[in-house]
Design a protein around this motif. Structure first.
Motif, PDB file in Angstrom:
ATOM      1  N   ARG A   1     -14.870 -23.726 -29.268  1.00  0.00           N
ATOM      2  CA  ARG A   1     -14.967 -24.537 -28.047  1.00  0.00           C
ATOM      3  C   ARG A   1     -13.963 -24.076 -27.010  1.00  0.00           C
ATOM      4  NH1 ARG A   1     -12.615 -27.238 -24.765  1.00  0.00           N
ATOM      5  NH2 ARG A   1     -10.704 -26.841 -25.963  1.00  0.00           N
TER       6      ARG A   1
ATOM      7  N   ARG B   1     -15.993 -21.495 -16.823  1.00  0.00           N
ATOM      8  CA  ARG B   1     -16.404 -21.815 -15.449  1.00  0.00           C
ATOM      9  C   ARG B   1     -17.669 -21.059 -15.063  1.00  0.00           C
ATOM     10  NH1 ARG B   1     -10.854 -21.946 -15.399  1.00  0.00           N
ATOM     11  NH2 ARG B   1      -9.971 -23.909 -14.666  1.00  0.00           N
TER      12      ARG B   1
ATOM     13  N   ASN C   1     -13.403 -27.528  -7.846  1.00  0.00           N
ATOM     14  CA  ASN C   1     -14.324 -27.554  -8.984  1.00  0.00           C
ATOM     15  C   ASN C   1     -15.766 -27.278  -8.561  1.00  0.00           C
ATOM     16  OD1 ASN C   1     -12.471 -28.017 -11.086  1.00  0.00           O
ATOM     17  ND2 ASN C   1     -12.421 -30.206 -10.645  1.00  0.00           N
TER      18      ASN C   1
ATOM     19  N   TRP D   1     -17.242 -23.572  -8.785  1.00  0.00           N
ATOM     20  CA  TRP D   1     -17.860 -23.006 -10.001  1.00  0.00           C
ATOM     21  C   TRP D   1     -18.858 -23.958 -10.648  1.00  0.00           C
ATOM     22  CZ3 TRP D   1     -16.852 -25.900 -14.295  1.00  0.00           C
ATOM     23  CH2 TRP D   1     -15.730 -26.717 -14.252  1.00  0.00           C
TER      24      TRP D   1
ATOM     25  N   ALA E   1     -14.529 -30.162 -18.914  1.00  0.00           N
ATOM     26  CA  ALA E   1     -14.100 -31.449 -18.348  1.00  0.00           C
ATOM     27  C   ALA E   1     -13.361 -31.233 -17.038  1.00  0.00           C
ATOM     28  CB  ALA E   1     -13.194 -32.175 -19.342  1.00  0.00           C
ATOM     29  N   MET E   2     -13.461 -32.219 -16.158  1.00  0.00           N
ATOM     30  CA  MET E   2     -12.785 -32.119 -14.852  1.00  0.00           C
ATOM     31  C   MET E   2     -12.173 -33.465 -14.451  1.00  0.00           C
ATOM     32  SD  MET E   2     -15.761 -30.172 -12.742  1.00  0.00           S
ATOM     33  CE  MET E   2     -17.067 -30.898 -13.703  1.00  0.00           C
ATOM     34  N   ALA E   3     -10.840 -33.432 -14.204  1.00  0.00           N
ATOM     35  CA  ALA E   3     -10.194 -34.589 -13.582  1.00  0.00           C
ATOM     36  C   ALA E   3     -10.377 -34.501 -12.069  1.00  0.00           C
ATOM     37  CB  ALA E   3      -8.718 -34.603 -13.939  1.00  0.00           C
ATOM     38  N   GLY E   4     -10.663 -33.304 -11.598  1.00  0.00           N
ATOM     39  CA  GLY E   4     -10.790 -33.070 -10.162  1.00  0.00           C
ATOM     40  C   GLY E   4     -12.114 -33.558  -9.598  1.00  0.00           C
TER      41      GLY E   4
HETATM   42  C1  LIG Z   1      -9.226 -34.647 -18.819  1.00  0.00           C
HETATM   43  C2  LIG Z   1      -9.371 -33.201 -18.431  1.00  0.00           C
HETATM   44  C3  LIG Z   1      -9.371 -32.863 -17.093  1.00  0.00           C
HETATM   45  C4  LIG Z   1      -9.556 -31.522 -16.693  1.00  0.00           C
HETATM   46  N1  LIG Z   1      -9.685 -31.233 -15.354  1.00  0.00           N
HETATM   47  C5  LIG Z   1     -10.032 -30.001 -14.980  1.00  0.00           C
HETATM   48  C6  LIG Z   1     -10.363 -29.739 -13.628  1.00  0.00           C
HETATM   49  O1  LIG Z   1     -10.372 -30.624 -12.758  1.00  0.00           O
HETATM   50  N2  LIG Z   1     -10.691 -28.470 -13.300  1.00  0.00           N
HETATM   51  C7  LIG Z   1     -10.729 -27.454 -14.219  1.00  0.00           C
HETATM   52  O2  LIG Z   1     -11.064 -26.333 -13.859  1.00  0.00           O
HETATM   53  N3  LIG Z   1     -10.457 -27.692 -15.527  1.00  0.00           N
HETATM   54  C8  LIG Z   1     -10.131 -28.936 -15.933  1.00  0.00           C
HETATM   55  N4  LIG Z   1      -9.903 -29.207 -17.266  1.00  0.00           N
HETATM   56  C9  LIG Z   1      -9.998 -28.137 -18.276  1.00  0.00           C
HETATM   57  C10 LIG Z   1      -8.632 -27.782 -18.820  1.00  0.00           C
HETATM   58  O3  LIG Z   1      -7.915 -27.040 -17.850  1.00  0.00           O
HETATM   59  C11 LIG Z   1      -8.811 -27.014 -20.138  1.00  0.00           C
HETATM   60  O4  LIG Z   1      -9.388 -27.842 -21.109  1.00  0.00           O
HETATM   61  C12 LIG Z   1      -7.452 -26.502 -20.652  1.00  0.00           C
HETATM   62  O5  LIG Z   1      -6.913 -25.531 -19.785  1.00  0.00           O
HETATM   63  C13 LIG Z   1      -7.575 -25.884 -22.040  1.00  0.00           C
HETATM   64  O6  LIG Z   1      -8.523 -24.845 -22.032  1.00  0.00           O
HETATM   65  P1  LIG Z   1      -9.718 -24.795 -23.086  1.00  0.00           P
HETATM   66  O7  LIG Z   1     -10.518 -26.091 -22.913  1.00  0.00           O
HETATM   67  O8  LIG Z   1     -10.540 -23.585 -22.683  1.00  0.00           O
HETATM   68  O9  LIG Z   1      -9.138 -24.686 -24.434  1.00  0.00           O
HETATM   69  C14 LIG Z   1      -9.694 -30.511 -17.673  1.00  0.00           C
HETATM   70  C15 LIG Z   1      -9.681 -30.869 -19.035  1.00  0.00           C
HETATM   71  C16 LIG Z   1      -9.531 -32.188 -19.411  1.00  0.00           C
HETATM   72  C17 LIG Z   1      -9.577 -32.551 -20.888  1.00  0.00           C
END
Ligand SMILES: Cc1cc2nc3c(=O)[nH]c(=O)nc-3n(C[C@H](O)[C@H](O)[C@H](O)COP(=O)(O)O)c2cc1C
Length: 204
Positions: A18, A22, A77, A80, A130-133
């Motif tokens: 997992r 992008r 966000n 992509w 996932a995205m908080a943005g």
């Molecule tokens: C709650 C949450 C919010 C996140 N928000 C963003 C986001 O807004 N934009 C983005 O590109 N990645 C976002 N991510 C992805 C994280 O950056 C990513 O899960 C982290 O860098 C670890 O990488 P991996 O999931 O490839 O292991 C988010 C992940 C989580 C769980």
């Protein structure tokens, strides 16, 4: 593209595979597949089995619905996520149904449901990011999300695509190795900050 976790201890392959891409392929995700992902979310554990999650879903099959949800994402966000065939927003119910008191664990439980969805996605050859943005207020307004329900996290998902399609800065991030803190930094035993003895005995 694969970005398998570089593990210090063995974990299940599904977890290791997992990651949060992008770059997504144009390949559509059929409704039955999306239902399987949501079914996986449905079977997550939750405090008092309250299942405090809801999901807003939009697919590219319905361009109007897709751009409505895409428009709720932050620009960084959108760049992509517009390539992904499916977008979602997971929403958390803030209070328990059974007594109306605040549910301190609702965010935790929605997170569990989202991770279930993500792992089910990996098992089916898809990936979720996932995205908080995103603009929670905009989601609330655009979809009529009632008071007491909080749009918590947006998700882009689909089949993996070619990182070459991304702008240069994102291409770099897409291919960078995945990193994590070592267990020693966050697993404690006798006192906060003192790593658990089992870690010292099983150092990689
Ligand atoms: C709650 C949450 C919010 C996140 N928000 C963003 C986001 O807004 N934009 C983005 O590109 N990645 C976002 N991510 C992805 C994280 O950056 C990513 O899960 C982290 O860098 C670890 O990488 P991996 O999931 O490839 O292991 C988010 C992940 C989580 C769980």
């Amino acid at each position: 593209m694969e970005k398998r976790a570089a593990c210090d201890h063995s974990i299940d392959d599904l977890l290791a595979r997992r990651w949060s891409p992008r770059a997504f392929s144009e390949r559509a995700v059929d409704a039955e597949t999306v239902c399987s992902l949501l079914e996986a979310a449905r079977w997550a554990p939750s405090c008092f089995n309250e299942q405090p999650w809801s999901f807003i879903v939009a697919t590219k099959e319905n361009p109007e619905a897709f751009s409505k949800l895409l428009g709720c994402l932050r620009e960084a966000n959108q760049i992509w996520a517009r390539q992904a065939p499916v977008l979602m927003v997971a929403v958390a119910k803030a209070a328990f149904d059974h007594n109306g008191k605040p549910n301190r664990h609702s965010g935790h439980d929605v997170g569990l449901a989202v991770e279930n969805l993500m792992l089910q996605a990996v098992s089916m050859g898809l990936f979720a990011h996932a995205m908080a943005g995103f603009d929670a207020g905009r989601v609330r307004e655009a979809y009529g999300v009632p008071e007491g329900h909080d749009p918590l996290v947006a998700i882009a998902l689909g089949y993996p695509g070619d990182p070459g399609m991304l702008p240069d800065d994102l291409k770099e991030r897409e291919t960078a190795p995945r990193e994590r803190k070592p267990l020693m930094r966050f697993v404690f035993g006798r006192f906060w900050g003192n790593s658990w003895e089992g870690l010292r005995e099983n150092r990689p």
